[in-house]
Design a protein around this motif. Structure first.
Motif, PDB file in Angstrom:
ATOM      1  N   LEU A   1       0.871  -1.446  -0.061  1.00  0.00           N
ATOM      2  CA  LEU A   1      -0.067  -0.151   0.116  1.00  0.00           C
ATOM      3  C   LEU A   1       0.860   1.437  -0.269  1.00  0.00           C
ATOM      4  CD1 LEU A   1      -2.614  -1.112   2.842  1.00  0.00           C
ATOM      5  CD2 LEU A   1      -3.050  -1.297   0.090  1.00  0.00           C
ATOM      6  N   TRP A   2       2.173   1.187   0.529  1.00  0.00           N
ATOM      7  CA  TRP A   2       2.756   2.580   0.599  1.00  0.00           C
ATOM      8  C   TRP A   2       4.075   2.667  -0.014  1.00  0.00           C
ATOM      9  CZ3 TRP A   2       0.674   0.121   5.477  1.00  0.00           C
ATOM     10  CH2 TRP A   2      -0.829   0.417   5.515  1.00  0.00           C
ATOM     11  N   GLU A   3       4.858   1.497   0.457  1.00  0.00           N
ATOM     12  CA  GLU A   3       6.343   1.544   0.446  1.00  0.00           C
ATOM     13  C   GLU A   3       6.952   1.188  -1.120  1.00  0.00           C
ATOM     14  OE1 GLU A   3       7.021  -0.561   4.540  1.00  0.00           O
ATOM     15  OE2 GLU A   3       8.987  -0.329   3.230  1.00  0.00           O
TER      16      GLU A   3
ATOM     17  N   TYR B   1       9.334   8.307   1.239  1.00  0.00           N
ATOM     18  CA  TYR B   1       9.228   6.762   1.378  1.00  0.00           C
ATOM     19  C   TYR B   1       8.228   6.619   2.501  1.00  0.00           C
ATOM     20  CZ  TYR B   1      10.401   1.898   1.510  1.00  0.00           C
ATOM     21  OH  TYR B   1      10.676   0.699   1.403  1.00  0.00           O
ATOM     22  N   ALA B   2       6.971   6.113   2.209  1.00  0.00           N
ATOM     23  CA  ALA B   2       6.009   6.054   3.134  1.00  0.00           C
ATOM     24  C   ALA B   2       6.029   4.951   4.138  1.00  0.00           C
ATOM     25  CB  ALA B   2       4.386   6.122   2.336  1.00  0.00           C
ATOM     26  N   LEU B   3       6.279   4.920   5.181  1.00  0.00           N
ATOM     27  CA  LEU B   3       6.415   3.879   6.024  1.00  0.00           C
ATOM     28  C   LEU B   3       4.902   3.582   6.655  1.00  0.00           C
ATOM     29  CD1 LEU B   3       9.725   4.590   7.767  1.00  0.00           C
ATOM     30  CD2 LEU B   3       9.154   2.625   6.125  1.00  0.00           C
TER      31      LEU B   3
END
Lengths: 156, 784, 200
Positions: free
Chosen positions: B686-688, B706-708
Motif C-alpha cells: 500500500l505504501w512503500e 518513502y511512506a512507512l
C-alpha cells in the motif's frame, strides 16, 4: 558566535554555550549526556526524539537548543519518579510494546503527551496520536494496548 | 514454579533498560579522544571521478584528516561478498571501500572527513572538490541485462552477475498438458528496510598492541570480525567486535559495509577512536535495499484446479556491488521455495542476478521468501480467477498432505513437518470465510468493493545445516554454539554466538534454562554481542536464533543435566540409574527427601571437594549445534480490504494470521514478531517503494517521500497459531521472525486484486497508491 | 541533519524584530521552526542569521471580537485546534489545524509560520482563503492588511517583504447556519494532500 543557554532537564540545570545551529536533541544527548532520546531520521517524521518541553510534547530534532533556553524539559530518563516506573513504562513492559527499543523513548514521551491531552482515548484516538512516531518492529499493535492499559491505570 | 515459565508469555528481561532510556546503542557511546567521521557520497549514479581535491577541506575548522580512494590502497582490501553460489557463472567484481575511479550508485563513498565534531565534519564535506564525468545509468534490473545497457563493471557482460537455475520434474510436459495457463509480470519494487536505528560504527585502533575494537550495529559480530580481518589484514584474534544494543536490523545490518572498513581505516591512520553514524537520508542511499525483482511467471494447471507446474524468469537487481549475502537471496532462499505448500510436480526457474546503478541489495526480512510466496500465491489466485474455482478450494486441493517429518519437494529440498490444510481451515473458520464471501456479494450490489485475500505460505529458515551452507556457496558455517556456566551461587551465565536485536532471546533463552534445569529466569543472564566474551556464532537473521542458537543452549544444558545426575548420585551415595530429575531437583528414586537441587550441584561442582572419579570440576558446558535441516514454518493469512473506486484508496480493514512455528517458548514474543512482520509486509502493498529517476537519483530519499506504515493506517491484527513440531529441533521450535512478512504482502495484494477484479482490473504494480488504482479502474472503464 | 552555521538574535517585540530584519541581510524569522529547521537540516536553507520571535507574547493567542476572530501569528496549530472560539466560529479552521503534521509538530508549528512558508502541501492557506481571512503584516513603514488569497503568489512564494513580519490572521466569524466540508486526500506515499478543497 556561541550563545549561552540554561536548560533544566529532568530537574537538573545544564548551562553551556552552544552554536545557534545546534539541535536540541544534540544538546540533550551530548551536552547533557542523556542518550535515551534518539535520532532516527532527518525530516521530523519518526518521533524518536520526542520529549516534553514546558509540559508539552515536542520533537527535539526540530527545535534549536537556543529556542529551549530557560525551559524545563523531561526526557525518558525522567519519566519515572526514580522509585517506581511511570504507568506507561509499566504498561509497555506488560504488553510487550517494544522489541528493539529504539523508538520506545519517543513512543513513551509521545503517549505521555497523548494522555495529557486525552486521558481516556479510544483505540482510534490512540492510533491517531501515534501519527508522528514510527516503529518498525512491533506493528504498533502492542503499543496501542499498552497505552490503553496505562490510561486505565492512570484513572482516565 | 520454574518449569511453567516455558511456553508462557512472561514479560521480557530486556525491557527495563529500554523503557528507562538506559540502554547503550552504538551512537550513544562516546570514547575519550574520539573524533567523528562524515562520508562524502557520490551524487551521480554512474560516473568517472575525474578529479578530487581535498585540500580546502583539510584546512577547515576541527578537521583532522581527509581520505580518498587513493589513500586506502594497500590498507583496505575490497569489500567481499560471502555467498558464492555455485553453478551460476558468478562474477565477483571488486568493491573498493572508497571509490577511486568510478562511482556506480548515488551513495557510493568518495571521500571521508574526520573532524572533532560531526557538525565540523559535515561542514568540511562541502569543501571537497570532486569532479565527475557522468556515464549512462540503468536502474531497471531487466533493462540492465539487455544488450546495449550501460556496462557497470568491466568484466561483467550484460551486467549479469549470475544465472542460477532451479529445476525439477518435467516442466515442458506440465505446460503441454495444461488446460489452463496463467501468466503475470510481477515488478517487485525495491524496499528500504528502515530499521529505526541508523547504522553506526566506532573503531578504536591501538597501535602499540595491534588491537582493533569495532563497535558496530551488526546482526552478526563474529562475521563482522571475520570480514574486518579479511579487509584490514588485522589478525582475527586481534579484532574485537561489539554489537551493543542494536535498534532493529531486518537483514540490513547483516552485511559488512564499506563504512565499517572506512571507520576502521580512519582510526588506524589517526591512532584515535573514530565514530561514524549515518543520517537517515544517508541510510536510504548507503544501507542495503531489499527485493528489486522483475519476475515473469506462469503456472500450468488443469481446469479442475490441479497445479501442474510453475515457471519463472526473474531479473533480480543486485545494486552496484555484490553485498555480503546478496547472491544467495534471490536464489537459494527464493527459488528453492517455488513449490510452496503444494504438491507441484514440475518447477523451473531462471534467475538472473543483475547489477544496476543503485544501492546494493541484500537480505531484507524474508529475504527471497516473500518474493517466492508472492509468485506462487499470486499465480494460484490467477488460476482461481480463470477457472472460476474458489481460491481457498484450490489451495486445499493442492496442499501437500500433513506430514510429521521429511517430505521431499520437487525443488530438491526436504521440508521438516507440515499441516497446511489445518492452518487454512483454522483461518477460514475463524474469519467465517463463507460469510465474508456472502458479505462481499451483498456489498457489491450496494456499489461497494471489498476484497478477500488468502496467502498460504511455507518458508525455509532456521539457517541451517553447515554442509548445505558449503554446498550452496555460503562462505561461513551456519551452526551455533553456546556456553552455559553455573556460578558457585547457582546463578547462570549463558553466552551465545547469535546476536538478538529486539527478538527477545535474553528472555526466551532464560525460559529454556528454566525448562531444562529448573532455574529461575531471574537467575539467568544471557550474554551476546561481544566477540570477546561469547563463543563463535553466525548471527541473528533468517529466523535462526531460537532454531539454532537456542538448540545449542538446550544441548549444553542437557550436558549439564547428565553431569548433575552423576554428581548427585555420588553425593547421595546412590546408583546413577536411581537418580530421577524433576524441576531443578535430583533425587533418589523412592526417597524424594534425599535430593540435591541444581544450585547444590553447581556449588559442589565449583568447590570440587568431593567429585566422582574422573569428573572435572566446575559446572559449565558448551555445545556446538549444527542443525540437520532447515526448519519450515507455515501458515495461512487472510486479509480483507475495501477499495473506494472514486478515490482509489484501499483500506486494510481486517487481517488474520494463523501461523505454525512449532513449539512456542514465549507466545507473547511470538505474537509480537507476527504483528511486526505483517506490518512490514503490508508496507510494500500500500505504501512503500524506492523510486529512482532515469539519472539514478533516489527520489524517495527520506521518510517524507518513502511512506512507512503508521499506526493510524492499520487495523488490529488478529493472531492465532497452530503447533506442528519440528521433528529435528530439540524443543520442536521452527522460528517466526520473518513469517509475518513472508505472508502479508501476498495476502493483502490478493485481497486488493479480489476487490478490483469486478472493476475490470487484473493487475497493478505495487505499491497500490490511490492514483494508480484510480487510473487502473478508469482505464478499464474506458476499455483501456 | 546538520545545518550550516548561523547567527542568532532574539527579538523581544515586533518592532525589535523588524529592526533586526532591517539590520541583517539574509536573515530568516524563526517562530516554531517547523518549516525552517527541516530545510536547514537538509541544507536547503542556509540563512546567515535567525531572528527568534518565539517569545513575543503580543502576537500569540486567539481573540474573539464582534465580527472577527483574531489569531496571533505565533499561535500554534494545537492551540487553534483546541480553541473554543475557533471551534465555535470557524470550525473548519480548527479541523484543518488539527490535521497539520502530527501532534508534536502541532505543538510547535505556528499559523504565521505555516502561511509564510506558503507550501502548497499545506491545507491552511486554502482554508483561510475560503474563509476570506486577512493577514496583518507589519514592517518598517507600518501595518498593512492583506487577504490570504492575494498574499500567496506561487509555490513557496508570497508578497512578504524582507523586513516585514506577519502579526495576526483575522477570520470573519461565520454564521451558525453555514456548513462546511473538507475532503483532503493524501497521496499515500507523500501523505500530503492531493487536493484540499474546502467547500462552503
Amino acid at each position: 558566535m556561541n550563545v549561552p543557554v540554561e536548560i533544566t532537564i529532568n530537574g537538573k540545570t545544564f548551562s553551556d554555550e552552544v552554536e545557534p545551529r545546534q539541535l536540541l536533541v544534540h544538546f540533550i544527548r551530548e551536552n547533557a549526556v542523556l542518550t535515551g532520546t534518539k535520532v532516527g531520521c532527518d525530516t521530523s517524521q519518526c518521533g524518536s526524539c520526542t520529549i516534553t518541553m514546558d509540559g508539552i510534547g515536542i520533537k527535539s530534532c526540530t527545535t534549536l537548543t537556543v529556542q529551549a533556553d530557560g525551559s524545563s524539559i523531561t526526557t525518558v530518563e525522567g519519566l519515572s519518579n526514580g522509585i517506581e516506573l511511570h504507568p506507561l513504562q509499566e504498561a509497555f513492559w506488560n504488553k510487550h510494546g517494544l522489541q528493539c527499543g529504539f523508538c520506545t523513548p519517543g513512543m513513551l514521551m509521545a503517549t505521555s503527551e497523548l494522555l495529557r491531552t486525552n486521558p481516556d482515548p479510544t483505540r482510534e484516538e490512540i492510533r491517531a496520536g501515534l501519527e508522528g512516531n514510527i516503529c518498525r518492529c512491533t506493528g504498533y499493535q502492542n503499543i496501542v494496548l499498552a497505552v490503553e492499559e496505562a490510561a486505565r491505570t492512570m484513572g482516565g | 514454579m520454574t518449569t511453567r515459565v516455558f511456553s508462557s508469555g512472561i514479560r521480557r528481561r530486556e525491557d527495563p533498560r529500554l523503557i528507562t532510556g538506559r540502554a547503550s546503542y552504538t551512537d550513544d557511546i562516546k570514547l575519550q579522544g574520539m573524533a567523528n567521521a562524515a562520508i562524502l557520497r557520490s551524487p551521480y549514479a554512474h560516473a568517472k571521478i575525474t578529479n578530487i581535491d581535498t585540500s580546502a577541506a583539510e584546512s577547515q575548522p576541527g578537521v583532522l584528516a581527509v581520505f580518498t580512494g587513493k589513500d586506502i590502497e594497500g590498507h583496505l582490501n575490497p569489500i567481499p561478498t560471502a555467498w558464492l553460489i555455485p553453478d551460476s557463472d558468478l562474477k565477483t567484481p571488486d568493491h573498493p571501500a572508497i571509490a577511486k575511479d568510478t562511482v556506480r550508485y548515488v551513495g557510493d563513498a568518495v571521500a571521508v572527513v574526520v573532524a572533532e565534531s560531526r557538525y565540523q565534519a559535515e561542514d568540511a564535506l562541502e569543501h571537497i572538490d570532486a569532479d565527475y564525468e557522468p556515464l549512462d545509468v540503468v536502474i531497471n534490473p531487466k533493462a540492465a541485462a539487455q544488450d546495449g545497457a550501460p556496462q557497470i563493471h568491466d568484466d561483467v557482460p550484460n551486467n549479469i552477475a549470475f544465472h542460477w537455475v532451479v529445476a525439477g520434474g518435467d516442466i515442458e510436459e506440465a505446460f503441454e498438458k495444461a488446460d489452463v495457463v496463467v501468466k503475470d509480470t510481477i515488478n517487485l519494487q525495491r524496499l528500504i528496510p528502515n530499521a529505526m536505528e541508523p547504522r553506526s560504527a566506532i573503531a578504536q585502533w591501538v597501535g602499540a598492541t595491534g588491537d582493533l575494537t569495532l563497535w558496530s550495529t551488526s546482526q552478526n559480530p563474529h562475521i563482522a570480525r571475520f570480514l574486518t580481518s579479511v579487509v584490514t589484514d588485522v589478525g582475527e584474534h586481534k579484532i574485537r567486535v561489539i554489537a551493543p544494543e542494536v535498534g532493529g536490523g531486518f537483514g540490513s545490518k547483516i552485511p559488512y559495509y564499506a563504512d565499517e572498513a572506512i571507520t576502521s581505516f580512519c582510526s588506524m591512520q589517526l591512532g584515535i577512536p573514530v565514530k561514524w553514524t549515518e543520517t537517515r537520508s544517508e541510510n536510504y542511499q548507503a544501507t542495503i535495499h531489499g527485493r528489486d525483482h522483475v519476475e515473469e511467471v506462469e503456472m500450468a494447471a488443469t481446469k479442475d484446479g490441479s497445479i501442474l507446474g510453475i515457471r519463472t524468469t526473474v531479473y533480480a537487481g543486485l545494486g552496484a556491488y555484490l553485498s555480503t549475502a546478496g547472491p544467495g537471496i534471490p536464489t537459494i532462499l527464493h527459488g528453492l521455495m517455488y513449490s510452496g505448500s503444494y504438491d507441484i510436480p514440475a518447477v523451473h526457474g531462471d534467475v538472473y542476478g543483475v547489477f544496476n546503478n543503485a544501492t546494493p541489495v541484500d537480505a531484507y526480512r524474508g529475504a527471497g521468501r516473500p518474493e517466492a510466496t508472492m509468485i506462487v500465491e499470486r499465480l494460484v489466485d490467477l488460476v482461481a480467477a480463470k477457472t472460476g474455482l474458489d481460491p481457498v478450494y484450490i489451495r486445499h486441493r493442492n496442499f501437500i498432505d500433513p506430514f510429521d517429518e521429511d517430505h521431499d519437494v520437487v525443488t530438491g529440498i526436504t521440508y521438516d513437518s507440515g499441516n497446511y490444510a489445518a492452518v487454512l481451515s483454522k483461518a477460514t473458520g475463524h474469519i467465517d470465510y463463507d460469510g465474508l464471501r456472502e458479505e462481499q456479494k451483498k456489498l457489491h450490489k450496494e456499489g461497494r468493493y471489498i476484497g478477500i485475500g488468502v496467502c498460504s505460505y511455507v518458508e525455509i529458515c532456521g539457517l541451517g545445516p553447515s554442509q548445505v551452507a558449503g554446498a550452496v556457496g555460503f562462505q561461513g558455517g551456519l551452526w551455533e554454539s553456546a556456553i552455559v556456566r553455573f556460578h558457585p551461587t547457582g546463578k547462570v551465565s549463558v553466552m551465545i554466538g547469535s546476536s538478538p536485536h529486539g527478538q527477545g532471546e535474553e528472555t526466551t533463552f532464560a525460559q529454556i534454562m528454566a525448562g531444562e534445569l529448573g532455574v529461575d529466569v531471574d537467575d539467568v543472564d544471557v550474554i551476546h554481542g561481544d566477540t570477546a566474551n561469547t563463543p563463535m556464532g553466525w548471527g541473528t537473521y533468517g529466523s535462526r536464533t531460537t532454531a539454532v542458537s537456542g538448540a545449542a543452549v538446550v544441548m549444553a544444558a542437557r550436558k549439564l543435566k547428565d553431569k548433575a545426575k552423576t554428581l548427585a548420585a555420588h553425593l547421595l551415595e546412590a546408583a546413577a540409574e536411581d537418580i530421577l530429575y524433576e524441576d531443578g531437583k535430583f533425587f533418589v528414586k523412592g526417597s524424594p527427601d534425599q535430593h540435591k537441587t541444581i544450585q547444590d550441584i553447581a556449588l559442589m561442582a565449583n568447590l570440587a571437594w568431593d567429585m566422582p572419579e574422573g569428573m572435572e570440576p566446575g559446572f559449565e558446558a558448551n555445545a556446538f549445534y549444527d542443525p540437520p535441516n532447515f526448519t519450515y514454518p507455515f501458515g495461512s493469512h487472510i486479509a480483507v480490504v475495501e477499495v473506494d473506486p472514486t478515490t482509489g484508496q484501499i483500506e486494510l480493514q481486517r487481517y488474520l494470521a494463523v501461523d505454525d512455528c512449532g513449539v512456542q517458548i514465549n507466545p507473547m514474543i511470538v505474537e509480537g514478531q507476527v504483528h511486526g512482520g505483517v506490518v512490514q509486509g503490508a508496507g510494500p502493498v500500500l505504501w512503500e517503494g524506492a523510486v529512482h529517476d532515469e539519472d539514478g537519483q533516489l527520489l524517495t530519499g527520506s521518510m517524507l517521500d518513502y511512506a512507512l506504515p503508521r499506526a493510524d493506517k492499520l487495523p488490529d491484527i488478529e493472531v492465532l497459531s497452530n503447533t506442528t513440531e519440528s521433528p529435528h529441533h530439540p524443543l520442536g521450535v521452527k522460528g517466526i521472525g520473518e513469517a509475518g512478512t513472508i505472508a502479508s504482502t501476498s495476502a493483502i495484494y490478493n485481497a486488493a486484486m479480489d476487490a478490483l477484479r469486478p472493476l475490470g482490473v487484473n493487475g497493478i504494480d505495487m505499491p497500490l497508491t490511490p492514483e494508480k488504482v484510480w487510473r487502473a479502474i478508469n482505464q478499464s472503464k474506458n476499455g483501456g | 541533519m546538520y545545518a550550516t552555521q548561523t547567527e542568532y538574535y532574539r527579538a523581544d517585540s515586533v518592532d525589535n524584530a523588524i529592526s533586526l530584519l532591517t539590520q541583517h541581510e539574509d536573515a530568516k524569522i524563526l517562530a516554531g521552526g517547523h518549516s525552517l529547521i527541516p530545510l536547514m537540516k537538509l541544507r536547503l536553507a542556509a540563512p546567515a542569521a535567525l531572528i527568534d520571535i518565539g517569545r513575543i507574547g503580543s502576537i500569540k493567542g486567539v481573540d474573539q471580537g464582534d465580527a472577527t476572530i483574531t489569531i496571533g501569528a505565533l499561535t500554534t496549530h494545537a492551540e487553534i485546534a483546541a480553541s473554543d472560539a475557533v471551534k465555535t466560529n470557524c470550525p473548519i479552521l480548527a479541523e484543518a489545524a488539527g490535521m497539520v503534521g502530527d501532534p508534536a509538530v502541532r505543538n510547535r508549528g505556528t499559523i504565521g509560520g505555516n502561511i509564510a512558508h506558503s507550501d502548497p502541501a499545506s491545507d491552511l492557506p486554502a482554508v483561510l482563503t475560503a474563509l476570506n481571512a486577512r493577514l496583518n503584516i507589519t514592517g518598517p513603514n507600518g501595518t498593512r492588511r492583506e487577504p490570504v488569497s492575494g498574499f500567496i503568489e506561487g509555490l513557496m512564494q508570497n508578497n512578504l517583504e524582507a523586513t516585514e513580519i506577519m502579526t495576526s490572521v483575522e477570520v470573519p466569524r461565520s454564521s451558525p447556519t453555514r456548513g462546511w466540508l473538507m475532503p483532503s486526500l493524501s497521496i499515500q506515499r507523500l501523505d500530503m494532500p492531493l487536493s484540499a478543497q474546502p467547500r462552503w
